[in-house]
Design an enzyme around this catalytic site. Structure first.
Site, PDB file in Angstrom:
ATOM      1  N   LYS A 135       0.837  -1.201   0.000  1.00  0.00           N
ATOM      2  CA  LYS A 135       0.000   0.000   0.000  1.00  0.00           C
ATOM      3  C   LYS A 135       0.873   1.253   0.000  1.00  0.00           C
ATOM      4  O   LYS A 135       0.599   2.220  -0.711  1.00  0.00           O
ATOM      5  CB  LYS A 135      -0.956  -0.020   1.209  1.00  0.00           C
TER       6      LYS A 135
ATOM      7  N   GLN B  74      -4.898  -1.631   9.258  1.00  0.00           N
ATOM      8  CA  GLN B  74      -4.682  -2.955   8.666  1.00  0.00           C
ATOM      9  C   GLN B  74      -5.270  -4.042   9.567  1.00  0.00           C
ATOM     10  O   GLN B  74      -4.995  -4.082  10.765  1.00  0.00           O
ATOM     11  CB  GLN B  74      -3.169  -3.181   8.461  1.00  0.00           C
TER      12      GLN B  74
ATOM     13  N   ASP C 126     -11.102   2.324   3.276  1.00  0.00           N
ATOM     14  CA  ASP C 126     -11.343   0.886   3.057  1.00  0.00           C
ATOM     15  C   ASP C 126     -12.817   0.612   2.745  1.00  0.00           C
ATOM     16  O   ASP C 126     -13.166  -0.464   2.276  1.00  0.00           O
ATOM     17  CB  ASP C 126     -10.940   0.084   4.317  1.00  0.00           C
TER      18      ASP C 126
END
Ligand code: NAP
Length: 278
Positions: free
Chosen positions: A52, A96, A119
């Site tokens: 990422k 995460q 997200d």
């Protein structure tokens, strides 16, 4: 022979388009910053976080890394999220997953400001998707939609069958196919006569989490087959939820694993990140 849908190529195209948009924003004095929080040092998570960060660097977005020790408390993590929510120079926040067991994931995801929820996991983002409002979309299913559209595959009016109803893939996938005017059926572990249902599909999206589960008996001749699954087989090779060798000869188009849906997830995350400072 089926059209091989090339996720590597399509994701690279998307990232290049984003790079241009970011460069234009920079020229107007607009910077974009993504905060990425990792708690503990789970190996797979470190690889995902690293990828990422690389993608941010490629498209020209700043990434702010929080590498927190395993023993970080829920309270400490929530206070970092709160601080990032309040910072006007931070546009996107990504925590995460998975988090260590002593931290409640739902509580942390809920604490993220929905306007920074790149997200697309916050209930507000999920709700916006279902009611057709603009918002952040769950990255993997958004990637599937891009694969279909950029391969010239029409969704409107098609029988779309999704196998799997997880919150991160199956359910948002169904919502997005519906938004594109597909006629959508969602299957799960309690579905009776699975093959009967999946054989109706013009577009079959498989997110079942079982290696090579879907063979030719589940697929209609000429169907488009999208394989979301990722597994490592006995020889340490990657494979999907679809038995590619069995299904490819009867499909009209199919995604390979690796190189299909996988690379799209980060590309779509980057789309959300760019959207975060619109
Ligand atoms: P998950 O949470 O395990 O969900 C699997 C779904 O499949 C569940 O809804 C389950 O039904 C259903 N299912 C299980 N056995 C079934 C059966 N025999 N017949 C019909 N349905 C069945 O998995 P996920 O997180 O959605 O992920 C699915 C796959 O995608 C995994 O291989 C994962 O590694 C991969 N994945 C890839 C990416 C990517 O970036 N490419 C991202 C996320 C996930 P119930 O709800 O009834 O249990």
């Amino acid at each position: 022979m089926a059209l091989l849908i090339d996720g590597k190529k399509i994701s690279a195209e998307i990232k290049d388009e984003l790079k241009e948009i970011v460069a234009k924003k920079k020229a107007e004095g607009k910077e974009i910053t993504l905060a990425v929080i990792q708690v503990g040092n789970d190996k797979a998570s470190s690889v995902y976080v690293g990828n990422k960060k690389k993608a941010c660097e490629y498209i020209g977005v700043n990434s702010l890394a929080y590498e927190l020790p395993e023993e970080t408390t829920e309270e400490e993590l929530l206070s970092i999220v709160k601080e990032l929510n309040e910072r006007s120079d931070v546009h996107g926040i990504l925590v995460q997953l998975p988090l260590p067991k002593h931290i409640c994931e739902d509580k942390v995801l809920l604490a993220i400001n929905p306007d920074k929820d790149v997200d697309g996991f916050h209930p507000v983002s999920v709700g916006r998707l279902w009611i057709g409002e603009e918002g952040y979309e769950s990255c993997t299913p958004a990637g599937v939609i891009q694969l279909l559209k950029r391969s010239g595959i029409e969704i409107a009016g098609k029988e779309c069958v999704v196998i799997g109803r997880s919150n991160i893939v199956g359910k948002p996938m169904a919502a997005m196919l519906l938004r594109e005017n597909g006629t959508v059926t969602v299957c799960h572990s309690r579905t009776k006569n699975l093959a009967e249902v999946t054989k109706r599909a013009d577009i079959l999206v498989v997110a079942i989490g079982k290696p090579k589960f879907i063979t030719a008996e589940y697929v209609k001749e000429g169907a488009v087959v999208i394989d979301v699954g990722i597994h490592r087989n006995e020889d340490n090779k990657l494979c999907g939820d679809v038995d590619f060798d069995s299904v490819e000869p009867i499909a009209s188009a199919i995604t390979p694993v690796p190189g299909g849906v996988g690379p799209m997830t980060i590309a779509m995350l980057m789309c959300n990140v760019v959207k975060s400072n619109a």
